[in-house]
Enzyme design. Structure first.
Site, PDB file in Angstrom:
ATOM      1  N   GLY A  48      43.367   1.706 -14.129  1.00  9.59           N
ATOM      2  CA  GLY A  48      42.011   0.796 -13.877  1.00  9.59           C
ATOM      3  C   GLY A  48      41.265   2.475 -14.944  1.00  9.59           C
ATOM      4  CG  ASP A 106      33.121  -1.127  -5.700  1.00  3.41           C
ATOM      5  OD1 ASP A 106      31.826  -1.508  -5.899  1.00  3.41           O
ATOM      6  OD2 ASP A 106      34.125  -1.661  -5.144  1.00  3.41           O
ATOM      7  N   GLY A 108      33.718   3.835  -2.952  1.00  3.81           N
ATOM      8  CA  GLY A 108      34.693   5.172  -3.279  1.00  3.81           C
ATOM      9  C   GLY A 108      35.714   5.621  -1.575  1.00  3.81           C
ATOM     10  CE  LYS A 134      30.925  -2.209 -10.133  1.00  4.11           C
ATOM     11  NZ  LYS A 134      31.810  -3.302  -9.517  1.00  4.11           N
ATOM     12  NE  ARG A 168      44.888  -3.895 -16.100  1.00  2.91           N
ATOM     13  CZ  ARG A 168      44.245  -3.080 -13.960  1.00  2.91           C
ATOM     14  NH1 ARG A 168      43.342  -2.845 -14.277  1.00  2.91           N
ATOM     15  NH2 ARG A 168      44.969  -3.686 -13.197  1.00  2.91           N
TER      16      ARG A 168
HETATM   17  P1  IMP Z   1      36.939   1.830  -4.520  1.00  2.02           P
HETATM   18  O1  IMP Z   1      35.775   0.810  -4.339  1.00  2.02           O
HETATM   19  O2  IMP Z   1      35.989   2.560  -4.756  1.00  2.02           O
HETATM   20  O3  IMP Z   1      37.614   2.034  -3.666  1.00  2.02           O
HETATM   21  O4  IMP Z   1      37.411   1.224  -6.050  1.00  2.02           O
HETATM   22  C1  IMP Z   1      38.188   0.160  -5.984  1.00  2.02           C
HETATM   23  C2  IMP Z   1      39.103  -0.355  -6.878  1.00  2.02           C
HETATM   24  O5  IMP Z   1      38.737  -1.550  -7.336  1.00  2.02           O
HETATM   25  C3  IMP Z   1      38.597   0.720  -8.035  1.00  2.02           C
HETATM   26  O6  IMP Z   1      39.459   1.192  -8.248  1.00  2.02           O
HETATM   27  C4  IMP Z   1      39.348  -0.310  -9.003  1.00  2.02           C
HETATM   28  O7  IMP Z   1      39.908  -0.592  -9.431  1.00  2.02           O
HETATM   29  C5  IMP Z   1      38.518  -1.804  -8.528  1.00  2.02           C
HETATM   30  N1  IMP Z   1      37.235  -2.177  -8.588  1.00  2.02           N
HETATM   31  C6  IMP Z   1      35.683  -1.631  -8.475  1.00  2.02           C
HETATM   32  N2  IMP Z   1      35.079  -3.181  -9.137  1.00  2.02           N
HETATM   33  C7  IMP Z   1      35.743  -2.895 -10.174  1.00  2.02           C
HETATM   34  C8  IMP Z   1      34.860  -4.065 -11.424  1.00  2.02           C
HETATM   35  O8  IMP Z   1      33.248  -4.334 -11.193  1.00  2.02           O
HETATM   36  N3  IMP Z   1      35.859  -4.180 -12.351  1.00  2.02           N
HETATM   37  C9  IMP Z   1      37.125  -3.864 -11.342  1.00  2.02           C
HETATM   38  N4  IMP Z   1      37.622  -3.179 -10.862  1.00  2.02           N
HETATM   39  C10 IMP Z   1      37.131  -3.112 -10.016  1.00  2.02           C
HETATM   40 MG    MG Z   2      41.495  -3.769 -10.030  1.00  4.13          MG
END
Ligand code: IMP
Ligand code: MG
Length: 182
Positions: A48, A106, A108, A134, A168
């Site tokens: 990402g 997101d 975290g 987020k 992407r």
């Molecule tokens: P986490 O929930 O902070 O661990 O995020 C996990 C992963 O989910 C991120 O690194 C993204 O790859 C993916 N992700 C979370 N929210 C989004 C979004 O709104 N769009 C695309 N990918 C997302």
């Molecule tokens: Mg993804």
């Protein structure tokens, strides 16, 4: 590129290319000031981060190194599952100032697992810069030092962020519109 070519998933514009570019220039100035004389390692979290990283590093005016780490989660298209880390960093992080570069933080959980793994490498400091934050979705108390934009809980695509590995390449951030059966 004409965005209509990628219209299989309905979305609406959230952040334009112009807004993203000017905010990244601003982040570059702030980071250059904060890390002056520190020769930081920018550690991108793939996939990402890749477009944000390319823009951010060019907005940074001090010497900085680039490394990457891969984080994969095997969940559904919009909800992350179990996380695995692979790849870099190639360089030793010992006594180095590490700035993790994320496309989006997101819950975290990803950032927090990576920080935990990196701390074992005894860096001088670890901070996080993310294009999108987020905060309302957080499940961990991870500190995000630099955020491009605070966004809500909607799933977003573009500028390196995917939906089922697609979109992407959109040069802006779009908010996915949920279809009735989702
Ligand atoms: P986490 O929930 O902070 O661990 O995020 C996990 C992963 O989910 C991120 O690194 C993204 O790859 C993916 N992700 C979370 N929210 C989004 C979004 O709104 N769009 C695309 N990918 C997302
Ligand atoms: Mg993804």
């Amino acid at each position: 590129m004409d965005a209509t070519e990628l219209k299989a998933k309905p979305f609406e514009l959230l952040l334009s290319q112009d807004r993203i570019e000017s905010r990244i220039r601003e982040l570059g100035r702030i980071i250059s000031r904060d890390y002056m004389g520190k020769n930081p390692i920018l550690l991108g979290v793939l996939k990402g981060c890749f477009i944000f990283m390319a823009d951010l590093i060019r907005a940074i005016t001090i010497p900085a190194e680039v490394e990457f780490i891969s984080a994969h989660s095997y969940g559904s298209a919009t909800e992350p599952g179990k996380l695995t880390l692979s790849g870099g960093p190639d360089a030793s992080l010992k006594k180095r100032h590490v700035l993790m570069v994320e496309g989006v933080v997101d819950t975290g959980n990803t950032a927090s697992s990576i920080v935990k793994a990196l701390k074992r490498m005894e860096p001088a400091s670890i901070e996080i810069v993310t294009l999108l934050n987020k905060r309302s979705r957080r499940e961990t108390d991870i500190q995000v030092k630099y955020a491009g934009f605070e966004v809500g809980s909607d799933f977003v695509i573009g500028y390196g962020l995917d939906h089922a590995q697609l979109y992407r390449n959109l040069p802006f951030i779009g908010k996915v519109i949920k279809e009735k059966n989702e």
